[in-house]
Design a protein around this motif. Structure first.
Motif, short mmCIF file in Angstrom:
data_model
loop_
_atom_site.label_atom_id
_atom_site.label_comp_id
_atom_site.label_asym_id
_atom_site.label_seq_id
_atom_site.Cartn_x
_atom_site.Cartn_y
_atom_site.Cartn_z
N TYR A 47 -135.73 31.54 16.35
CA TYR A 47 -137.01 31.10 15.78
C TYR A 47 -137.65 29.99 16.58
O TYR A 47 -136.98 29.04 16.99
N ARG A 92 -140.54 27.73 15.61
CA ARG A 92 -141.54 27.28 14.63
C ARG A 92 -142.25 26.08 15.24
O ARG A 92 -141.64 25.06 15.53
N THR A 109 -141.91 33.90 16.96
CA THR A 109 -142.83 32.83 16.60
C THR A 109 -143.02 32.93 15.09
O THR A 109 -143.55 33.93 14.60
N SER A 110 -142.54 31.91 14.35
CA SER A 110 -142.50 32.00 12.88
C SER A 110 -143.88 32.15 12.28
O SER A 110 -144.88 31.73 12.88
N GLN A 150 -147.76 26.25 9.12
CA GLN A 150 -146.61 27.15 9.17
C GLN A 150 -146.17 27.45 7.74
O GLN A 150 -146.27 26.59 6.87
N ASN A 179 -138.92 32.09 5.05
CA ASN A 179 -138.23 32.81 6.12
C ASN A 179 -138.30 34.30 5.78
O ASN A 179 -137.66 34.77 4.84
N GLN A 229 -146.66 36.60 12.40
CA GLN A 229 -145.34 36.33 12.97
C GLN A 229 -145.15 37.31 14.11
O GLN A 229 -145.41 38.50 13.97
N GLU A 285 -142.68 38.84 17.15
CA GLU A 285 -141.30 38.99 17.62
C GLU A 285 -141.28 39.74 18.96
O GLU A 285 -141.90 40.80 19.08
#
Ligand code: SIN
Ligand code: FE
Length: 329
Positions: free
Chosen positions: A79, A81, A175-176, A218, A222, A259, A261
């Motif tokens: 992660y 964040r 990237t959260s 943010q 989760n 988000q 990934e």
């Protein structure tokens, strides 16, 4: 013979909430322009926005990007964040979840190779592109399809381009989930990225940190491990999903949660962000009812005003509660 590395299953994580596909349309499809005009996400194909960069890889960048310093984040898990360093002093207990380091590009490549070997850390290079960039990279940059993107900016009455961010991620980096206060075209150059998007209407389901917190904008949620006790409304999440391939451009509307990934593969993903300022909506002619994005902008302003006026971040929660509890609830 396939090794553990290459036989790694690329199956995507299955989220417990609904994910519909972001429409994937040709840049000249009128529906694509309608979606952008209505601030709805869309994956655009055929824009040629970053075709001049599609040959970029680590070797080419190492040889041509110049000897300036690049910002590289390091995480002990997958992660990344984001946090705002200037908001840390008000939060003495805050521990940055990632380390930030400045290094030149060949130092980054060396460190990357080491991390890929040991698997102990993840690295994510995130560097604004503006100065001290080598000549060939500048040439590639100038050859981006600025005609198309400028036309979009004008059509949609956006403010000026504020910045371009070069993103180079290791496989699996996330990237959260967060939102930005600007319009964004995310252009994919290398590797694939899985993008989850949630509309601004999902504000209550995503529990953003307070505005004074380093993790402002943010989500506290989760997505890979929902905590329904702490964040019960995250059970109502409904999102959209896009898998970006090299050459694709994802429009991420302002205030839309996202988000991102980097999908497992050998090597890295490379992307470039194009961020555009939005006009202050109070300067535009206002029509009612307000949109959710406009309400979020108002909420941010009020929260900031209260925080500044009280001068102590610990007083903000109790102050806002006494303002509404039993009166507006
Ligand atoms: C990413 O691609 O990892 C982040 C892009 C963004 O949040 O705008
Ligand atoms: Fe973002």
């Amino acid at each position: 013979m396939s090794t553990m590395e290459t036989s790694k299953d690329d199956a995507l994580y299955e989220y417990p909430f609904e994910l519909t596909d972001v429409p994937r349309l040709s840049f000249d499809d009128p529906q694509a322009n309608r979606l952008i005009a209505n601030q709805k996400p869309v994956v655009l194909t055929g824009t040629n926005l970053v075709n001049s960069a599609l040959h970029w890889d680590l070797n080419y960048l190492k040889d041509n990007i110049g000897n300036s310093l690049f910002t590289v984040y390091q995480s002990k898990n997958r992660y990344f964040r984001y946090y705002e360093p200037r908001k840390i002093p008000q939060h003495k207990d805050f521990k940055p979840p990632t380390l930030q380091a400045e290094m030149n590009f060949s130092e980054f490549v060396d460190k990357l190779k080491e991390c890929q070997k040991t698997g102990i850390h993840k690295l994510y290079l995130q560097q604004l592109l503006f100065q001290n960039i080598g000549e060939r990279i500048i040439k590639d940059f100038i050859s981006f399809n600025w005609d198309w993107i400028n036309q979009q900016k004008n059509l949609n009455r956006w403010g000026p381009l504020s910045s371009n961010l070069l993103l180079i991620a290791m496989a699996g980096n996330i990237t959260s989930v967060h939102y930005d206060e600007q319009q964004n075209f995310l252009a994919q150059v290398r590797g694939r990225k899985r993008c989850l998007l949630f509309s601004p209407e999902q504000f209550e389901c995503l529990y953003p940190y307070p505005i004074h917190h380093p993790h402002d904008r943010q989500s506290q949620v989760n997505l890979e491990n929902l905590n329904l006790k702490k964040f019960p409304k995250s059970a109502d999440l409904e999102g959209m999903q896009a898998i970006l391939e090299p050459g694709d451009v994802l429009y991420i509307p302002v205030y839309w949660w996202h988000q991102i990934e980097s999908l497992p593969q050998n090597g890295v993903t490379i992307s470039i962000n194009f961020w555009y300022k939005v006009r202050n909506f109070l300067e535009e002619s206002i029509t009612y009812p307000l949109t959710t994005s406009q309400k979020i902008a108002i909420m941010r302003n009020i929260e900031k005003m209260i925080t500044d006026a009280l001068g102590n971040v610990d007083e903000v929660g109790p102050f806002m509660q006494s303002m509404v509890l039993g009166r507006y609830t």
